[in-house]
Design a protein around this motif. Structure first.
Motif, mmCIF file in Angstrom:
data_model
loop_
_atom_site.group_PDB
_atom_site.id
_atom_site.type_symbol
_atom_site.label_atom_id
_atom_site.label_comp_id
_atom_site.label_asym_id
_atom_site.label_seq_id
_atom_site.Cartn_x
_atom_site.Cartn_y
_atom_site.Cartn_z
ATOM 1 N N ASP A 119 25.036 -39.249 -10.209
ATOM 2 C CA ASP A 119 24.255 -39.201 -8.975
ATOM 3 C C ASP A 119 25.128 -39.672 -7.814
ATOM 4 N N TYR A 120 24.909 -39.080 -6.649
ATOM 5 C CA TYR A 120 25.740 -39.398 -5.482
ATOM 6 C C TYR A 120 25.738 -40.888 -5.173
ATOM 7 N N THR A 121 24.604 -41.527 -5.382
ATOM 8 C CA THR A 121 24.465 -42.943 -5.043
ATOM 9 C C THR A 121 25.336 -43.853 -5.899
ATOM 10 N N GLU A 122 25.859 -43.330 -7.018
ATOM 11 C CA GLU A 122 26.765 -44.130 -7.852
ATOM 12 C C GLU A 122 28.177 -44.176 -7.273
ATOM 13 N N LEU A 123 28.430 -43.355 -6.252
ATOM 14 C CA LEU A 123 29.720 -43.321 -5.552
ATOM 15 C C LEU A 123 30.891 -43.040 -6.494
ATOM 16 N N LYS A 124 30.705 -42.072 -7.367
ATOM 17 C CA LYS A 124 31.771 -41.644 -8.276
ATOM 18 C C LYS A 124 32.398 -40.310 -7.863
ATOM 19 N N THR A 125 31.981 -39.776 -6.728
ATOM 20 C CA THR A 125 32.517 -38.509 -6.231
ATOM 21 C C THR A 125 34.030 -38.615 -6.028
ATOM 22 N N PHE A 126 34.741 -37.547 -6.313
ATOM 23 C CA PHE A 126 36.175 -37.495 -6.030
ATOM 24 C C PHE A 126 36.342 -37.028 -4.588
ATOM 25 N N PHE A 127 36.604 -37.956 -3.701
ATOM 26 C CA PHE A 127 36.688 -37.653 -2.276
ATOM 27 C C PHE A 127 38.105 -37.192 -1.933
ATOM 28 N N HIS A 128 38.363 -35.944 -2.188
ATOM 29 C CA HIS A 128 39.675 -35.362 -1.902
ATOM 30 C C HIS A 128 39.486 -33.865 -1.679
ATOM 31 N N GLY A 129 40.245 -33.309 -0.757
ATOM 32 C CA GLY A 129 40.155 -31.873 -0.520
ATOM 33 C C GLY A 129 41.185 -31.410 0.489
ATOM 34 N N HIS A 130 41.443 -30.114 0.492
ATOM 35 C CA HIS A 130 42.383 -29.500 1.423
ATOM 36 C C HIS A 130 41.695 -28.321 2.100
ATOM 37 N N SER A 131 42.032 -28.069 3.332
ATOM 38 C CA SER A 131 41.369 -27.007 4.082
ATOM 39 C C SER A 131 41.472 -25.653 3.389
ATOM 40 N N TYR A 132 42.644 -25.375 2.796
ATOM 41 C CA TYR A 132 42.855 -24.070 2.171
ATOM 42 C C TYR A 132 42.657 -24.097 0.653
ATOM 43 N N THR A 133 41.997 -25.137 0.156
ATOM 44 C CA THR A 133 41.718 -25.219 -1.271
ATOM 45 C C THR A 133 41.011 -23.959 -1.770
ATOM 46 N N GLY A 134 41.537 -23.381 -2.859
ATOM 47 C CA GLY A 134 40.893 -22.215 -3.462
ATOM 48 C C GLY A 134 40.939 -20.976 -2.595
ATOM 49 N N ASN A 135 41.943 -20.882 -1.717
ATOM 50 C CA ASN A 135 42.074 -19.736 -0.815
ATOM 51 C C ASN A 135 42.002 -18.414 -1.570
ATOM 52 N N GLN A 136 41.166 -17.493 -1.064
ATOM 53 C CA GLN A 136 40.926 -16.239 -1.778
ATOM 54 C C GLN A 136 42.171 -15.370 -1.924
ATOM 55 N N LEU A 137 42.987 -15.292 -0.884
ATOM 56 C CA LEU A 137 44.195 -14.474 -0.976
ATOM 57 C C LEU A 137 45.120 -15.009 -2.060
ATOM 58 N N GLY A 138 45.312 -16.332 -2.075
ATOM 59 C CA GLY A 138 46.183 -16.936 -3.072
ATOM 60 C C GLY A 138 45.639 -16.780 -4.478
ATOM 61 N N CYS A 139 44.340 -16.996 -4.654
ATOM 62 C CA CYS A 139 43.751 -16.883 -5.991
ATOM 63 C C CYS A 139 43.766 -15.434 -6.480
ATOM 64 N N ALA A 140 43.578 -14.493 -5.564
ATOM 65 C CA ALA A 140 43.609 -13.079 -5.946
ATOM 66 C C ALA A 140 44.991 -12.674 -6.445
ATOM 67 N N VAL A 141 46.043 -13.111 -5.743
ATOM 68 C CA VAL A 141 47.388 -12.749 -6.183
ATOM 69 C C VAL A 141 47.756 -13.510 -7.457
ATOM 70 N N ALA A 142 47.228 -14.712 -7.640
ATOM 71 C CA ALA A 142 47.458 -15.450 -8.887
ATOM 72 C C ALA A 142 46.840 -14.716 -10.072
ATOM 73 N N LEU A 143 45.647 -14.181 -9.892
ATOM 74 C CA LEU A 143 45.003 -13.397 -10.957
ATOM 75 C C LEU A 143 45.840 -12.168 -11.306
ATOM 76 N N ALA A 144 46.355 -11.486 -10.288
ATOM 77 C CA ALA A 144 47.202 -10.312 -10.529
ATOM 78 C C ALA A 144 48.492 -10.717 -11.237
ATOM 79 N N ASN A 145 49.043 -11.855 -10.866
ATOM 80 C CA ASN A 145 50.246 -12.376 -11.512
ATOM 81 C C ASN A 145 50.000 -12.622 -12.999
ATOM 82 N N LEU A 146 48.901 -13.290 -13.330
ATOM 83 C CA LEU A 146 48.617 -13.591 -14.733
ATOM 84 C C LEU A 146 48.292 -12.322 -15.520
#
Length: 448
Positions: free
Chosen positions: A306-333
């Protein structure tokens, strides 16, 4: 734009990474295009890309399938946030990564660089114990001469003085243990070296495991530390010690992942599943900046509450999971699978090993270290005593300049010459690259 104009602009405005700009101004290079395993500069000269554009190109430049994957994704969307929602390529790529990763790594956290993926791993490992109420476990163990990136956390678990010493006042303390560097070990014996280093690691864990959150290491090969090959059995031994003393294992596969060592991941060589694994570079075939931090379900569950337990991982990047990058990664694999690329790398690695075997006769090649298509040739002043060249002579750098003159690009690690060609390199291309490599080393070290 004319070469002279571009050169003027670059000298006026650019500050290049890991580059003494005085060196660049004396020996400038501007890349204009690339195709296959070659790059072309703004003056029309071609070069073999013998270090895969800093260890990340897989299929060569302008690979049709990867180009097309990006174009198709552009027709849908270039980017949307992963904060609180997901997208199609990021979701599909996560599933694909779990299928190919060491068994038990079930969760994927995205970022945009290898250093960021390591920073995430460190924060996850620390918070894992905090979330479980084990507050004392806050220290990290790293390997001497290790390199994990250039953010403050990554530097804190790095150990290369020339890179890191100036920032020492900013860093948190970490325990540092000997890396099993067989060539520089007094015995020169891989088994003795491995066992001695494992004994040192166990002694540290025995004394301090209650304070230690995790060990971080580069599995099978240290990269920026000089392409230092890990003796057989060390990785599995370190993993056993982590389990014995209840310490997490972080495997930094940013450089070694995605086929570079002859297995999909270097951990696969010894059937090791780390608690946390970082990866990047070859993930997108060398096209776009996407990195991942993968964890076991045990790690993930320590944050799920639960959020109130304050166990959330507070980290992130603006371009996290970018669609262009993930699409080319899928094609690579997909290309990995279609081409049986891991098997190809194993065959090419055997061919390169045969080509490099003749370098043993060279007067100033002290050691040849290779796993898959990840190779390092250590240059020494005296082969018998293993005496290195004076560091200020920059012998490795001088060799790299000669190689550039001969039509091949690489970047040395001190006086260790890196040879990491794209995984797609043909035997004929590998032969030409090794011939240039030999000629460059001879020219600088023996005046031949």
């Amino acid at each position: 734009m004319k070469h002279e104009t571009l050169l003027e602009k670059s000298r006026k405005h650019l500050w290049l990474p890991f580059t003494q700009m005085k060196d660049y101004d004396a020996n400038p290079l501007i890349i204009e295009s690339g195709e296959g395993v070659k790059l072309k500069d703004t003056e029309g000269k071609e070069y073999y890309d013998a270090f895969s554009s800093v260890w990340l190109n897989v299929h060569g430049h302008r690979k049709k399938e990867l180009d097309e994957a990006i174009r198709q994704q552009l027709d849908r969307i270039a980017h949307s946030t992963l904060l609180g929602m997901t997208n199609i390529p990021a979701t599909e790529l996560a599933e694909r990564l779990v299928k190919i990763a060491p068994p038990g790594l079930t969760r994927v956290f995205y970022s945009d660089s290898g250093a960021a993926s390591v920073e995430i791993a460190l924060k996850m490992a620390f918070q894992y114990w905090q979330n479980r109420g084990i507050k004392k476990k806050s220290k990290f163990v790293t390997m001497k001469n290790g390199y994990h990136g250039d953010t403050i956390g990554a530097i804190s678990v790095g150990s290369i003085d020339i890179f890191h010493q100036v920032y020492q006042p900013l860093l948190f303390d970490s325990y540092k243990v000997s890396y099993p560097y067989v060539y520089r070990h007094p015995s020169g014996d891989a088994t003795i070296c491995r066992d001695a280093c494992l004994a040192e690691l166990e002694q540290l864990l025995m004394e301090h495991h209650e304070d230690i959150a995790a060990i971080i290491l580069e599995p099978m090969m240290q990269g920026a530390g000089g392409m230092v090959l890990m003796p057989e059995g060390y990785l599995a031994g370190a993993a056993r010690l982590c389990r014995k003393y209840d310490v997490l294992l972080i495997a930094d596969e940013v450089a070694t992942g995605f086929g570079r060592t002859g297995e999909m991941f270097a951990c696969d060589h010894e059937q090791v599943t780390p608690d946390i694994m970082t990866a990047g570079k070859g993930l997108t075939g060398g096209y776009l900046p996407v990195a991942v931090t993968m964890t076991t379900e045990r790690i993930y569950e320590a944050f799920y509450a639960d959020y109130t337990e304050l166990k959330t991982f507070f980290h992130g990047h603006s371009y996290t999971g970018n669609q262009l990058g993930c699409a080319v990664a899928l094609a690579n694999l997909e290309l990995f699978e279609q081409m049986n690329l891991i098997e190809q790398v194993q065959e090419k690695a055997a061919y390169v090993k045969k080509l490099l075997s003749s370098f043993q006769e060279l007067k100033h090649v002290g050691d040849i270290r290779q796993i898959g298509l990840m190779c390092g040739l250590e240059l020494v002043a005296d082969k018998e005593t293993k005496q290195p060249f004076e560091w200020a002579n920059r012998t490795g750098y001088q060799v790299s300049l000669k190689l550039r003159e001969l039509g091949m690009l690489t970047r040395p690690m001190g006086d260790t010459i890196v040879f990491m060609p794209p995984l797609s390199s043909r035997d004929s291309e590998l032969t030409e690259m090794v011939d240039i490599l030999r000629q460059g080393i001879l020219s600088v070290t023996e005046g031949a």
